[in-house]
Design an enzyme around this catalytic site. Structure first.
Site, PDB file in Angstrom:
ATOM      1  N   HIS A 121      14.748  26.709  48.600  1.00  0.00           N
ATOM      2  CA  HIS A 121      14.859  26.015  49.884  1.00  0.00           C
ATOM      3  C   HIS A 121      15.437  26.935  50.946  1.00  0.00           C
ATOM      4  CE1 HIS A 121      13.899  22.096  48.051  1.00  0.00           C
ATOM      5  NE2 HIS A 121      14.389  22.713  46.983  1.00  0.00           N
ATOM      6  N   LYS A 135      40.584  50.768  37.308  1.00  0.00           N
ATOM      7  CA  LYS A 135      40.388  51.982  36.506  1.00  0.00           C
ATOM      8  C   LYS A 135      41.282  53.113  37.024  1.00  0.00           C
ATOM      9  CE  LYS A 135      36.688  55.150  35.201  1.00  0.00           C
ATOM     10  NZ  LYS A 135      35.263  55.438  35.223  1.00  0.00           N
ATOM     11  N   GLU A 181      24.390  50.289  43.298  1.00  0.00           N
ATOM     12  CA  GLU A 181      25.348  51.389  43.262  1.00  0.00           C
ATOM     13  C   GLU A 181      24.858  52.482  42.298  1.00  0.00           C
ATOM     14  OE1 GLU A 181      29.814  50.733  44.339  1.00  0.00           O
ATOM     15  OE2 GLU A 181      29.684  50.748  42.163  1.00  0.00           O
ATOM     16  N   GLU A 184      42.456  48.058  48.060  1.00  0.00           N
ATOM     17  CA  GLU A 184      42.421  46.596  48.021  1.00  0.00           C
ATOM     18  C   GLU A 184      43.279  46.063  46.875  1.00  0.00           C
ATOM     19  OE1 GLU A 184      39.840  48.608  48.269  1.00  0.00           O
ATOM     20  OE2 GLU A 184      38.243  47.760  49.516  1.00  0.00           O
ATOM     21  N   LYS A 189      35.514  54.633  53.051  1.00  0.00           N
ATOM     22  CA  LYS A 189      36.904  54.544  52.577  1.00  0.00           C
ATOM     23  C   LYS A 189      37.772  55.548  53.314  1.00  0.00           C
ATOM     24  CE  LYS A 189      36.634  53.716  47.602  1.00  0.00           C
ATOM     25  NZ  LYS A 189      36.960  54.344  46.341  1.00  0.00           N
ATOM     26  N   GLY A 230      32.958  52.025  36.230  1.00  0.00           N
ATOM     27  CA  GLY A 230      33.518  50.764  36.733  1.00  0.00           C
ATOM     28  C   GLY A 230      32.560  49.604  36.582  1.00  0.00           C
ATOM     29  N   ARG A 231      31.300  49.786  37.009  1.00  0.00           N
ATOM     30  CA  ARG A 231      30.344  48.674  36.966  1.00  0.00           C
ATOM     31  C   ARG A 231      29.779  48.443  35.569  1.00  0.00           C
ATOM     32  NH1 ARG A 231      28.946  52.823  40.027  1.00  0.00           N
ATOM     33  NH2 ARG A 231      27.092  54.062  39.605  1.00  0.00           N
TER      34      ARG A 231
END
Ligand code: G6Q
Length: 554
Positions: A384, A206, A353, A212, A512, A267-268
């Site tokens: 399990h 965005k 978030e 990254e 960050k 973003g999410r």
């Protein structure tokens, strides 16, 4: 802004919780034959059963009164009207506009954004068709059959989760890879699997400034150029999904290879936008559109159903009840469908978030719990592993069990077995097993009395572990879309009740910023670095230790 926990509605719910302390959900089922139909809702191809929560009709009414005092309906209207409800970033929140196929138009600051949405979707469709037909080829004339989506967080988790979920819809011969981590191994491992002549790199960001993603994109570009391609070939192999045209151009991607979205898409919440390009390329644009239509069906339900019959609202209220009045600090997402294996990770971001906040929209500290810890794994694997704690641990954990009645892959009796586990778990969590039942069971099985006495406490289950069941006929693009939208709206509703801004994420900033300060202090392999200063002793000690090791390596 009201202090939600100072309202009489909150107080009433606290009293409800106290009154229900000695009452088991098992007994609520025994006394109310209508419980299942009373506490279940069907909408947009999904069926929600929340009757295994410790909720009575009275509690439901009181939760709705709480929603009323928080002005949930007003907040929903403000979101859909394009008001800047993301107050800290002064942005509208309009992901429903990305998937609205009615004739409705949405506006932000007086501008009709629906026209832009439709135009961008048409551009995506044309691009996907060109890739699929082979009209658009790589620089050596070969078809582009592999996609590497380079993005992180919201620009990765949604497309990855949805692409995995829709595996049976994959176009034959196509492959999709997702690189998110700045750990170079992620990119290296992926590049080892693809051919530069047949790979399309999608730089999904965005902001187009994320460390990254930009690092990974540069590495991919260098790799591409070092494998026989020229600068001019980049246009055929790199596209961008972004809001930042300037940075996209500076990276070397031409405007016609950029697919746009807008600051009112969080973003999410962005998989419905151009960020969904990797989904469209892997399953076809028609299926991508079906995903959007499924979400739209849930939007329509959320927009218009009365709150008591509104699936996202009641799911949210059940969550508030468990979190704030019964003390559940964690919530498990348990899909009984292997193809939904990334759904827990996706919802972890979407929920944590959004609602992992400790101040209200106007900056006042909240005096109550907000978003729970979200975790999960597909069933039956989780059974399990960590279900033990949910059944018998000291913390109350609420859970969502999600399953399709028909599998995308019906093989032998696998799905009957999967479904029987899905049902057995929610039943066991709700019913538990009293000590008396445990003793009787052991007696029947022929245990000696001393063994019965010794083992009875271990074989007792408290029950009353709240579990929602979300059923669908089959996992399809439409039901997946509806499922994701259900959670988006649930998260929104809970954020409104808690009075937090569900659409910012300041919590990711501090780390960050510090990483930027530390980066020049980390030694390159084989190089010395001065002793680290200006940090606490732990951080400085760790930097120095890492640098000693790295300076010795070649
Ligand atoms: C999501 C967050 C975050 C974001 C990533 C990637 O809501 O804002 O996860 O999606 O940090 O950001 P870019 O898309 O800007 O690279």
């Amino acid at each position: 802004m009201i202090d939600i926990n100072q309202t009489p509605e909150w107080e009433t719910l606290k009293k409800d919780a106290e009154m229900l302390e000695g009452v088991s959900v098992r007994s609520l089922f025994e006394t109310d034959p209508d419980r299942f139909s009373r506490f279940s809702i069907e909408a947009a191809g999904l069926f929600l059963d929340y009757s295994k929560n410790k909720i009575t009709e009275e509690v439901a009414g009181h939760l709705l009164a709480l929603a009323g005092v928080a002005d949930l309906e007003g907040a929903r209207a403000r979101m859909l009207a394009g008001e800047a409800i993301n107050v800290t970033e002064k942005r509208a929140v309009l992901h429903p506009a990305l998937r609205d196929f009615s004739s409705r138009d949405y506006f932000v600051d007086g501008e009709n954004i629906s026209r832009k949405v439709r135009a961008e979707l048409a551009k995506m469709k044309a691009f996907a068709q060109d890739i699929h037909s082979g009209a658009r080829k790589g620089h050596t004339g070969k078809p582009l059959t592999s996609v590497v989506n380079i993005g992180i967080g919201g620009s990765d988790l949604g497309p990855l989760m949805a692409t995995e979920a829709l595996r049976p819809y994959w176009i034959e011969g196509r492959r999709a890879f997702f690189v998110s981590n700045v750990d170079g191994q992620h990119m290296a491992d992926t590049l080892a699997l693809v051919d530069p002549e047949t790979t399309l790199f999608i730089v999904a960001s965005k902001t187009f400034t994320t460390q990254e993603t930009m690092t990974n994109a540069e590495t991919a570009k260098r790799w591409f150029l070092s494998h026989g391609a020229r600068e001019a070939d980049i246009a055929k192999h790199f596209i961008a999904l972004s809001t930042n045209a300037h940075a996209v151009k500076a990276f070397g991607i031409a405007p016609e290879n950029m697919f746009e979205f807008w600051d009112w898409v969080g973003g999410r919440y962005s998989l419905w936008s151009a960020i969904g390009m990797s989904i469209a390329l892997q399953v076809g644009f028609d299926n991508f559109e079906k995903l959007l239509r499924g979400a739209h069906a849930m939007d329509e339900h959320f927009r218009s159903a009365p709150l008591r019959e509104n699936m996202p609202v009641m799911l949210a209220l059940a969550g508030v009840w468990n979190r704030n009045f019964l003390g559940a600090a964690s919530h498990a997402v348990l899909p009984y469908d292997q193809h939904l294996h990334r759904l827990p990770a996706y919802l972890q971001q979407a929920d944590m978030e959004s609602n992992g906040k400790r101040v209200t929209c106007d900056g006042a500290p909240v005096g109550y719990a907000t978003g729970p810890v979200i975790f999960g794994e597909p069933g039956t694997n989780g059974q399990h592993a960590f279900y033990q704690l949910i059944h018998q641990g000291t913390d109350l954990v609420s859970a969502d069990f999600i399953a399709p009645a028909i599998s995308q892959e019906e093989i032998g009796d696998h799905h009957e077995k999967l479904l029987s586990n899905f049902l057995a778990q929610t039943e066991a969590l709700m019913r538990g097993k009293t000590e008396r039942e445990a003793r009787e069971e052991m007696k029947r099985d022929g245990y000696a009395q001393s063994e019965i006495d010794r083992l009875a406490p271990h074989r007792t289950f408290p029950g009353d572990r709240p579990a929602n069941s979300i059923l669908m006929e089959k996992l399809t693009p439409e039901t997946l879309g509806a499922l994701i939208a259900l959670y988006e709206h649930k998260i929104f509703c809970q954020g409104v009740i808690w009075g937090v801004n569900s659409f910012d994420q300041w919590g990711v900033e501090l780390g960050k910023t510090l990483a930027k300060t530390i980066l020049p202090e980390i030694a390159k392999a084989g190089e010395e670095r001065p002793v680290a200063k200006g940090h606490d002793a732990s951080t400085a000690g760790l930097i120095n230790r890492i640098n000693q090791i790295r300076s010795r390596s070649t």
